[in-house]
Design a protein around this motif. Structure first.
Motif, PDB file in Angstrom:
ATOM      1  N   ALA A  35      46.219 -94.750  35.893  1.00 40.90           N
ATOM      2  CA  ALA A  35      46.255 -96.136  36.368  1.00 40.90           C
ATOM      3  C   ALA A  35      44.938 -96.499  37.058  1.00 40.90           C
ATOM      4  N   THR A  36      44.382 -95.585  37.825  1.00 39.99           N
ATOM      5  CA  THR A  36      43.117 -95.831  38.510  1.00 39.99           C
ATOM      6  C   THR A  36      42.002 -96.072  37.504  1.00 39.99           C
ATOM      7  N   LYS A  37      41.962 -95.260  36.445  1.00 45.43           N
ATOM      8  CA  LYS A  37      40.942 -95.450  35.407  1.00 45.43           C
ATOM      9  C   LYS A  37      41.060 -96.837  34.783  1.00 45.43           C
ATOM     10  N   GLU A  38      42.283 -97.251  34.484  1.00 55.33           N
ATOM     11  CA  GLU A  38      42.503 -98.563  33.881  1.00 55.33           C
ATOM     12  C   GLU A  38      42.131 -99.689  34.850  1.00 55.33           C
ATOM     13  N   ASP A 105      52.050 -97.993  44.499  1.00 56.43           N
ATOM     14  CA  ASP A 105      53.383 -98.004  45.118  1.00 56.43           C
ATOM     15  C   ASP A 105      54.474 -97.896  44.059  1.00 56.43           C
ATOM     16  N   ARG A 106      54.262 -98.586  42.932  1.00 51.31           N
ATOM     17  CA  ARG A 106      55.249 -98.539  41.845  1.00 51.31           C
ATOM     18  C   ARG A 106      55.346 -97.119  41.284  1.00 51.31           C
ATOM     19  N   ILE A 107      54.200 -96.472  41.089  1.00 50.64           N
ATOM     20  CA  ILE A 107      54.193 -95.119  40.531  1.00 50.64           C
ATOM     21  C   ILE A 107      54.803 -94.121  41.505  1.00 50.64           C
ATOM     22  N   GLY A 110      56.657 -95.852  46.522  1.00 56.64           N
ATOM     23  CA  GLY A 110      56.388 -96.166  47.927  1.00 56.64           C
ATOM     24  C   GLY A 110      56.094 -94.952  48.782  1.00 56.64           C
ATOM     25  N   LEU A 111      56.094 -93.761  48.164  1.00 54.02           N
ATOM     26  CA  LEU A 111      55.817 -92.531  48.883  1.00 54.02           C
ATOM     27  C   LEU A 111      54.355 -92.510  49.294  1.00 54.02           C
ATOM     28  N   ASN A 112      54.072 -92.299  50.556  1.00 51.03           N
ATOM     29  CA  ASN A 112      52.699 -92.291  51.058  1.00 51.03           C
ATOM     30  C   ASN A 112      52.342 -90.872  51.471  1.00 51.03           C
ATOM     31  N   VAL A 113      51.696 -90.142  50.552  1.00 50.09           N
ATOM     32  CA  VAL A 113      51.288 -88.771  50.822  1.00 50.09           C
ATOM     33  C   VAL A 113      49.784 -88.747  50.965  1.00 50.09           C
TER      34      VAL A 113
END
Length: 117
Positions: A35-38, A105-107, A110-113
């Motif tokens: 997703a980051t690449k896109e 958040d969707r991927i 909502g988990l924030n690690v």
């Protein structure tokens, strides 16, 4: 008072649960990387001054284009032009950041690690 554990808690499957969790985390990280690449190559456009100044930034937060209408170029009022440029660039950056945040958040559900993305 003793704490009660659920039936069959850690019934020899503790390492299996950890391995499953690790696989899920790895899959999540791969999805986030993709997703980051896109998103890094996607373009975000924002305008200010009724469209007089338009900024285009990439998801990697790099300014790709800046379009300025001749109508707002006034040598006597450079400050106004600077304000319009800043407003359009900042809005385009906000759009890029908001979409990246929403996608992550969707991927991650909502988990924030820390360090994951």
């Amino acid at each position: 008072m003793k704490a009660r554990l659920p039936k069959n808690f850690n019934n020899g499957g503790g390492s299996q649960n950890i391995q499953q969790l690790a696989r899920q985390a790895q899959k999540m990280q791969e999805e986030m990387d993709e997703a980051t690449k896109e998103l890094d190559v996607k373009e975000y456009t924002a305008a200010a001054g009724g469209g007089a100044v338009e900024a285009v930034v990439t998801g990697a937060l790099e300014v790709k284009a800046l379009n300025i209408s001749k109508d707002v170029v006034d040598p006597e009022d450079i400050d106004m032009l600077a304000d319009l440029i800043m407003a359009s660039v900042n809005e385009a950056i906000r759009k890029a950041r908001d979409e990246k945040s929403a996608t992550m958040d969707r991927i991650s559900g909502g988990l924030n690690v820390p360090g994951l993305f």
